[in-house]
Design an enzyme around this catalytic site. Sequence first.
Site: not given
Ligand code: NAP
Ligand code: GLV
Length: 309
Positions: A224, A272
């Site tokens: 983000r 994005h």
């Molecule tokens: P997720 O499965 O919820 O994983 C989040 C990870 O971040 C977990 O390992 C968590 O730790 C860690 N985390 C959270 N808060 C933390 C902190 N304060 N300190 C250290 N580690 C922390 O999320 P995801 O599905 O992988 O997605 C991640 C992000 O990618 C989304 O929230 C979104 O903003 C972004 N995204 C972007 C796109 C794009 O096109 N640019 C597309 C999809 C997603 P724990 O494992 O210990 O809980």
């Molecule tokens: C895209 O930014 C997502 O959060 O899936």
Amino acid sequence: MALIFRTDAARAAAWGEAFKRQMPALDLRMWDEPGEIADIEFALVWKPPRGVLRTFANLKAIFSIGAGVDHLFSDPELPEGVPVVRMVEPELTRGMTEYIVLHVLRHHRRQREMEANQRAEKWEMISVPTAPSRKVGVMGLGELGGAAALALTALEFDVAGWSRSPKEFPGVECFHGDFGMDAFLARTEILICLLPLTAETEGILNAELFAKLPKGASLINAARGGHQVEEDILAALDRGQLSETTLDVFREEPLPAGHPCWRHPRVTITPHNASLTDPDGAVRQVIENIQRIRRGEPPSNIVDSKAGY
Ligand code: NAP
Ligand code: GLV
């Protein structure tokens, strides 16, 4: 029972088709034509205007169209007690893995410099190390970060990851919490951010963090815009503390004309679109969760509203 949905206009038809194929009997309501509000039990949304979800008094679940849920928790009037479900969908994960591998390889093999040389008709031998001697670090070892880290180990990069709680991934050196952060950063030459945007992670990609990386490290942020302090990135690039960066996300999107990142020679910008949710896979997940809720079970991939992700 009705489901209301809100997505960008360009993709609305694909979502409608996916619902028609998979659950033709579903009473699907478009955001701008909600009909009888009392019927609405489910909402599938991306960036809903603040305060609107609370007007659906019979809501049983809010499904995020994206993996990130910051677009929901930023609504101070988000209805309390209604489960928020994030998107976990195989094509979304695959798309992000492709994006991360592409840009890690570009940084690792100094591809941007070679493209600049081509434009200047300059033949310069640039030698690059092989993957095992390149240290890559992934912030966030969740659905997306975990898959990206594993794909990078398959290419034999020297991979570490950082998360909030302790984790174990084969072939990945795992660090966690404030305690593990400095050691994680000190060994990381290519830093990838795949954290959720929360109160704890807002502005985390800042000058103080960059100073803890080896000089000349590079940054890929596909999470983000709120994670990054853009002036600090530009200053770190100009000082050579960062050698280059790939940014898929920005504090203001679309990135405004004249923003210094547009023309910076060591910034790669993508709009994005690192990874987009696939409507078919997503609708499958939503239907499964509706069925779970009807059976009285909690939906899967429910978000911890206290942690904000
Ligand atoms: P997720 O499965 O919820 O994983 C989040 C990870 O971040 C977990 O390992 C968590 O730790 C860690 N985390 C959270 N808060 C933390 C902190 N304060 N300190 C250290 N580690 C922390 O999320 P995801 O599905 O992988 O997605 C991640 C992000 O990618 C989304 O929230 C979104 O903003 C972004 N995204 C972007 C796109 C794009 O096109 N640019 C597309 C999809 C997603 P724990 O494992 O210990 O809980
Ligand atoms: C895209 O930014 C997502 O959060 O899936």
